[in-house]
Design a protein around this motif. Structure first.
Motif, short mmCIF file in Angstrom:
data_model
loop_
_atom_site.label_atom_id
_atom_site.label_comp_id
_atom_site.label_asym_id
_atom_site.label_seq_id
_atom_site.Cartn_x
_atom_site.Cartn_y
_atom_site.Cartn_z
N UNK A 38 0.80 -1.22 -0.03
CA UNK A 38 -0.05 0.06 0.29
C UNK A 38 0.92 1.30 0.21
N UNK A 39 0.81 2.16 -0.69
CA UNK A 39 1.24 3.48 -0.78
C UNK A 39 0.50 4.81 -0.54
N UNK A 40 1.01 5.96 -0.02
CA UNK A 40 0.29 7.21 -0.02
C UNK A 40 0.13 7.67 -1.32
N UNK A 41 -0.79 8.60 -1.44
CA UNK A 41 -1.00 9.24 -2.74
C UNK A 41 0.03 9.65 -3.49
N UNK A 42 1.04 10.48 -2.95
CA UNK A 42 2.26 10.94 -3.36
C UNK A 42 3.10 9.97 -4.30
N UNK A 126 -14.86 19.21 -1.98
CA UNK A 126 -13.77 18.15 -2.00
C UNK A 126 -14.14 17.21 -3.38
N UNK A 127 -12.96 16.91 -3.73
CA UNK A 127 -12.85 15.89 -4.95
C UNK A 127 -11.96 14.80 -4.60
N UNK A 128 -12.42 13.53 -4.84
CA UNK A 128 -11.58 12.28 -4.67
C UNK A 128 -11.35 11.62 -6.04
N UNK A 129 -10.37 11.58 -6.29
CA UNK A 129 -10.13 10.84 -7.64
C UNK A 129 -9.44 9.16 -7.39
N UNK A 130 -9.66 8.69 -8.31
CA UNK A 130 -9.14 7.25 -8.44
C UNK A 130 -7.79 7.34 -8.49
N UNK A 131 -6.78 6.78 -7.34
CA UNK A 131 -5.73 6.93 -7.18
C UNK A 131 -4.94 5.39 -7.26
N UNK A 132 -4.78 4.86 -8.60
CA UNK A 132 -4.42 3.63 -8.59
C UNK A 132 -3.65 3.56 -10.10
N UNK A 133 -3.01 2.50 -10.31
CA UNK A 133 -2.42 2.29 -11.60
C UNK A 133 -3.46 1.55 -12.43
N UNK A 134 -3.12 1.53 -13.74
CA UNK A 134 -4.03 1.13 -14.65
C UNK A 134 -3.64 -0.09 -15.34
N UNK A 135 -2.32 -0.61 -14.80
CA UNK A 135 -1.70 -1.72 -15.18
C UNK A 135 -1.65 -2.67 -14.40
N UNK A 136 -1.93 -3.97 -14.51
CA UNK A 136 -1.64 -4.85 -13.41
C UNK A 136 -0.19 -5.28 -13.48
N UNK A 137 0.50 -6.01 -12.20
CA UNK A 137 1.72 -6.39 -12.27
C UNK A 137 1.97 -7.32 -13.45
N UNK A 138 1.13 -8.57 -13.64
CA UNK A 138 1.36 -9.26 -14.61
C UNK A 138 1.67 -8.80 -15.96
N UNK A 139 0.57 -7.75 -16.13
CA UNK A 139 0.73 -7.11 -17.44
C UNK A 139 2.05 -6.29 -17.73
N UNK A 140 2.68 -5.76 -16.50
CA UNK A 140 3.93 -5.25 -16.60
C UNK A 140 5.08 -6.11 -17.16
N UNK A 141 5.06 -7.26 -16.65
CA UNK A 141 6.15 -8.31 -17.33
C UNK A 141 6.18 -8.55 -18.78
N UNK A 142 4.87 -8.64 -19.14
CA UNK A 142 4.56 -9.06 -20.46
C UNK A 142 4.88 -7.79 -21.46
N UNK A 143 4.68 -6.66 -20.91
CA UNK A 143 4.92 -5.45 -21.79
C UNK A 143 6.22 -5.36 -21.88
#
Length: 179
Positions: A38-42, A126-143
């Motif tokens: 888990x990571x902070x927003x920054x 107040x605005x809250x945005x989707x703070x996550x990556x779009x690519x999954x770890x398994x996809x990263x290795x394939x890319x």
């Protein structure tokens, strides 16, 4: 392609650079991000910057515009597998719908207001945005594998072409726009 005398067009030369940029961004992401942590927003936004550069740089050779044609990988002797084609399509869709353009169909956020003081009728947005990556770890290795294979194919193609027409490769392309 360009000038009729060689297949070493500006598109192929710049595409090699784009794919190298994508691989560098991917490497930075892989070195710093642990997908099960888990990571902070920054930190998430820093990883998103790497991911955004990966996506934009990967997709750029496959986009047309300003007189440029889409890179045809078969012109350099490279054929995508079905899985690679799916990855390419996903990266281009992310570029077109999410990363380079704010497509309303793909937006995810939540807005609300709060009244911080009981004795004042002032409300704060107040605005809250989707703070996550779009690519999954398994996809990263394939890319990563895909990028390495494309980079190798481009390098081999350029090597063969420069053996055939070395003078065509000796050029200094400068920007045509005035800065």
């Amino acid at each position: 392609m360009s000038n009729g005398s060689s297949s070493l067009s500006n598109r192929i030369i710049y595409s090699a650079w784009d794919f190298q940029q994508a691989l560098s961004a991917l490497t930075f992401l892989m070195e710093e991000c642990e997908y099960d942590k888990k990571y902070n927003v920054v930190d998430l936004r820093k990883f998103r910057c790497f991911e955004t550069t990966l996506i934009v740089s990967f997709a750029r050779p496959f986009k047309t515009g300003r007189g440029r044609e889409e890179l045809d990988l078969s012109s350099i002797g490279y054929e995508l597998t079905a899985e690679e084609s799916d990855l390419k399509d996903k990266l281009i869709r992310l570029r077109d719908k999410v990363v380079s353009h704010s497509d309303e169909e793909e937006m995810e956020y939540r807005t609300f207001s709060i009244q911080p003081f009981d004795d004042h009728n002032v409300r704060l947005p107040i605005a809250r945005f989707q703070e996550a990556l779009y690519l999954e770890e398994a996809e990263i290795y394939k890319i990563q594998t895909l990028l390495k294979r494309i980079n190798r194919a481009l390098a081999e193609f350029q090597f063969k072409e420069v053996q055939l027409t070395p003078r065509e490769f000796n050029r200094h392309k400068k920007p045509t726009s005035k800065k």
